[in-house]
Design a protein around this motif. Sequence first.
Motif, PDB file in Angstrom:
ATOM      1  N   GLN A   1     -18.987  10.657  20.793  1.00  7.49           N
ATOM      2  CA  GLN A   1     -18.202  11.205  20.039  1.00  7.49           C
ATOM      3  C   GLN A   1     -17.268  11.277  21.968  1.00  7.49           C
ATOM      4  N   THR A   2     -17.696  11.083  22.683  1.00  6.47           N
ATOM      5  CA  THR A   2     -17.130  11.719  23.952  1.00  6.47           C
ATOM      6  C   THR A   2     -16.958  10.688  24.582  1.00  6.47           C
ATOM      7  N   SER A   3     -17.393   9.216  24.247  1.00  2.00           N
ATOM      8  CA  SER A   3     -17.293   8.061  25.320  1.00  2.00           C
ATOM      9  C   SER A   3     -15.231   7.527  24.395  1.00  2.00           C
ATOM     10  N   THR A   4     -15.798   7.969  23.353  1.00  2.00           N
ATOM     11  CA  THR A   4     -14.096   7.242  21.693  1.00  2.00           C
ATOM     12  C   THR A   4     -13.034   8.770  22.745  1.00  2.00           C
ATOM     13  N   ALA A   5     -13.732  10.012  23.101  1.00  2.00           N
ATOM     14  CA  ALA A   5     -12.750  11.074  23.533  1.00  2.00           C
ATOM     15  C   ALA A   5     -12.071  10.596  24.868  1.00  2.00           C
ATOM     16  N   ALA A   6     -13.308  10.310  26.130  1.00  2.00           N
ATOM     17  CA  ALA A   6     -12.648   9.699  27.320  1.00  2.00           C
ATOM     18  C   ALA A   6     -12.005   8.482  27.379  1.00  2.00           C
ATOM     19  N   ASN A   7     -12.274   7.531  26.480  1.00  2.42           N
ATOM     20  CA  ASN A   7     -11.300   6.759  26.219  1.00  2.42           C
ATOM     21  C   ASN A   7      -9.659   6.925  26.365  1.00  2.42           C
TER      22      ASN A   7
ATOM     23  N   GLU B   1     -13.516  17.365  18.051  1.00  7.45           N
ATOM     24  CA  GLU B   1     -14.179  17.700  16.558  1.00  7.45           C
ATOM     25  C   GLU B   1     -13.233  17.609  15.935  1.00  7.45           C
ATOM     26  N   ASP B   2     -12.355  18.500  16.828  1.00  8.25           N
ATOM     27  CA  ASP B   2     -10.845  19.596  15.897  1.00  8.25           C
ATOM     28  C   ASP B   2      -9.597  18.414  16.257  1.00  8.25           C
ATOM     29  N   GLY B   3     -10.266  17.359  17.535  1.00  8.14           N
ATOM     30  CA  GLY B   3      -9.351  16.564  17.734  1.00  8.14           C
ATOM     31  C   GLY B   3      -8.520  16.924  19.555  1.00  8.14           C
ATOM     32  N   LEU B   4      -7.789  15.369  19.734  1.00  7.21           N
ATOM     33  CA  LEU B   4      -8.265  15.638  21.543  1.00  7.21           C
ATOM     34  C   LEU B   4      -6.484  16.314  21.587  1.00  7.21           C
ATOM     35  N   PRO B   5      -6.234  16.962  22.326  1.00  9.96           N
ATOM     36  CA  PRO B   5      -5.100  17.688  22.946  1.00  9.96           C
ATOM     37  C   PRO B   5      -3.962  16.489  23.922  1.00  9.96           C
ATOM     38  N   ARG B   6      -2.530  17.087  23.362  1.00 11.94           N
ATOM     39  CA  ARG B   6      -1.749  16.138  24.013  1.00 11.94           C
ATOM     40  C   ARG B   6      -1.825  16.801  25.576  1.00 11.94           C
TER      41      ARG B   6
ATOM     42  N   LEU C   1     -14.673  19.880  24.287  1.00  9.29           N
ATOM     43  CA  LEU C   1     -16.210  20.293  24.333  1.00  9.29           C
ATOM     44  C   LEU C   1     -17.232  19.205  23.036  1.00  9.29           C
ATOM     45  N   SER C   2     -17.979  18.594  22.642  1.00  8.95           N
ATOM     46  CA  SER C   2     -18.736  17.392  22.179  1.00  8.95           C
ATOM     47  C   SER C   2     -19.532  17.915  20.895  1.00  8.95           C
ATOM     48  N   GLY C   3     -20.219  17.994  20.180  1.00 12.76           N
ATOM     49  CA  GLY C   3     -20.676  18.580  19.507  1.00 12.76           C
ATOM     50  C   GLY C   3     -20.304  18.819  18.340  1.00 12.76           C
ATOM     51  N   LYS C   4     -21.049  19.296  16.925  1.00  5.46           N
ATOM     52  CA  LYS C   4     -19.854  19.697  15.996  1.00  5.46           C
ATOM     53  C   LYS C   4     -20.243  20.928  15.059  1.00  5.46           C
ATOM     54  N   ASP C   5     -19.717  21.935  15.192  1.00  2.00           N
ATOM     55  CA  ASP C   5     -20.275  23.073  14.549  1.00  2.00           C
ATOM     56  C   ASP C   5     -21.094  23.219  13.137  1.00  2.00           C
ATOM     57  N   THR C   6     -21.585  21.897  12.739  1.00  2.46           N
ATOM     58  CA  THR C   6     -22.309  22.457  11.888  1.00  2.46           C
ATOM     59  C   THR C   6     -24.130  22.229  12.566  1.00  2.46           C
ATOM     60  N   ASP C   7     -24.291  21.536  14.063  1.00  6.18           N
ATOM     61  CA  ASP C   7     -25.242  21.657  14.834  1.00  6.18           C
ATOM     62  C   ASP C   7     -26.187  22.620  14.790  1.00  6.18           C
TER      63      ASP C   7
ATOM     64  N   TRP D   1      -2.500  21.459  23.023  1.00  2.00           N
ATOM     65  CA  TRP D   1      -2.535  20.583  24.504  1.00  2.00           C
ATOM     66  C   TRP D   1      -2.873  21.586  25.766  1.00  2.00           C
ATOM     67  N   ILE D   2      -2.950  20.750  26.266  1.00  2.02           N
ATOM     68  CA  ILE D   2      -3.860  20.633  27.733  1.00  2.02           C
ATOM     69  C   ILE D   2      -2.539  20.221  28.866  1.00  2.02           C
TER      70      ILE D   2
END
Length: 680
Positions: free
Chosen positions: A87-93, A617-622, A167-173, A637-638
């Motif tokens: 999850q983190t690797s995909t978001a970072a890329n 988990e909610d999607g990446l910001p612009r 933030l990584s992780g899921k609400d269901t963790d 957005w950020i």
Amino acid sequence: MTSSIVFDPLVPWALLVMVAVITALGVLLALIRGLRGWGLRGLAGLVVLAALSGPSFQQEDRAPLSDIVLMLEDESASQRLSDRADQTSTAANRISAQIKARPNTELRRITVPDGQGDAGTELMTALSDALAEEPRARVAGIIALTDGRVHDADLPVDLPAPFHVLLSGKDTDWDRRLSVIGAPAFAIIGEPVVLTLRVDDLGAAPTSEGFADLDISIDSDEAQRFRVPIGEDLELPVTLPHGGRNVLRFSVPKTDGELTDRNNAAVIQMNGVRDRLRVLLVSGQPHAGGRTWRNLLKSDSSVDLVHFTILRPPEKQDGVPVSELSLIAFPTRELFMEKIDDFDLIIFDRYKRRGILPTLYLDNIANYVRNGGAVLVSAGPDFASADSLYRTPLGEVLPASPTARVLDEPYLPIVSDLGNRHPVTSELPQNGEWGRWLRQIDITATSGDIVMTGIDERPLLVLDRVEEGRVALLASDHAWLWSRGYEGGGPQLELLRRLAHWMMGEPELEEEALTANAEGQTMYIERRSLSEEVPPLTITSPDGTVTELLLEPSAPGRFGATFTGSEIGLYRLENGDQVSVIGLGPAAPREFVETIADATILQPAVKALRGGVQDIEDGLPRIRNVRAGRPAAGRGWIGFTPREAYETRDVRQTPILPGWLVLLLSGGLITAAWLREGRR
């Protein structure tokens, strides 16, 4: 290319201000007196003041510099739970692609690994180090991709740009955690000590009946399972079974769906100590050695001594009235029948049968040994006689039989080859040559270990184990000569101290033992054995990996090795019939104490420059540009703050008032003022 006017005064600014004030006063005086040239005089003064201020026309050749964005990627152990790493690797890329698509922007990707030892996630330390290598004027923004479990968040970092957390992780963790709230470092053997444990369900835990299974084991014993409540402090009474280090392991079984079982176990290492050592000393007759035994035992504040001395045998007839023989009757039945199990050690010093201790009492002492008690016999001539203790029920547990010979001649006590490997007699203090003893009882060893010899290598000190108990036989009553310094003396007190403590089962004097001490991730392993060689050591790591290690001889009866564990947790050591366990670091490392993703601890740093926290988990910001001081994050957005930094390649300065022009203007104005006033 940019232009500006700069000033480089020829005199200090304070002096320049004084000159300006004097000039203004002079012009004002000329005006008051009505002089027609006052205006020209003022203009001349302004020219001189302007020349003194050193004005120049400056032109700079500037090259714009790109903005820098720092991206911190948390790769600590807690980030490897579930699918957080992917999850983190995909978001970072994806975020990296957005940043690289922005004009005039550079990206710095920084990996944050596990800290040294059990330091946890040191994200702010990594950020501080990265900022130290970059020009602060060019940093436009900072992004951290993490689960929020940062262990150096209190480190003060002066952030030059908005700080955002993805933030990584899921609400269901959810996760189940076992923690030790309170545990003493030591406890008294045989007495319960209270430990405080707690089992918690963290995150979005499924609904349960509110109870969990708890497994408890001491050292390598089989675990016992109990049912305990979740979310409540549990006070658990534990009784340590032996002295020395006791390793207590608590664990709860892994439940389907929880993030990890690395925090489902806790290891506590407690030292077991004896409250008081209870010793019964039975002296058959007064002699110099009896005082030595008494002084040795009374000098130890942890020993409770009961000394039973036979000063007058029953068969002695000297006419002394019975009422004057003693103040009270000695409680032999109470000591040798009812409360014999209260003693840790019984010592017979030159005792022989006299009818005072009936056969039933001596038979009870033999049973006391078989059930885990300890008896030490310091033999004198009485042991070789017909009234010897060997010819009582106690003789069934003694390791040697007398031959009825008493050898009255000087000899030097010698530690045998086996004794050099036994912890009771190995490495006894040696200050020159020991003094000689003058008497030895001839015995024939029938069992046990001969650790010291005397005349013609006859057994002098024999140690033996009888079922659950221990027995020692010292075939001489002249050990006290060493304490008196006869012919230089010897380590009598040390020998008797070790002997007494071995019989009471002190762990550091066990002849067959496997111990390990940890320092960081390295353990130092020692194997004590009476054998001349031992098999390879088997080490089982927390993840189940088995390693074989050869133990090298370090001293007679001692073998050692050093092993560095690759991970934190509980290690099991096996060598022959010896088993030991040792924990390297905490059973649950710091990374697994809190496993549910949460950015609360990073909020102060985020709010400092109006950054934001977004769930991956909610999607990446612009990504947007925002001005300094404005909110830098919003829904979806950020923002980064463009720095508009530049590099000055060339600077040219041209004086606005060269000297010749100043001279021409000031001289012309002063002359014009004089001519005008002269025409008047």
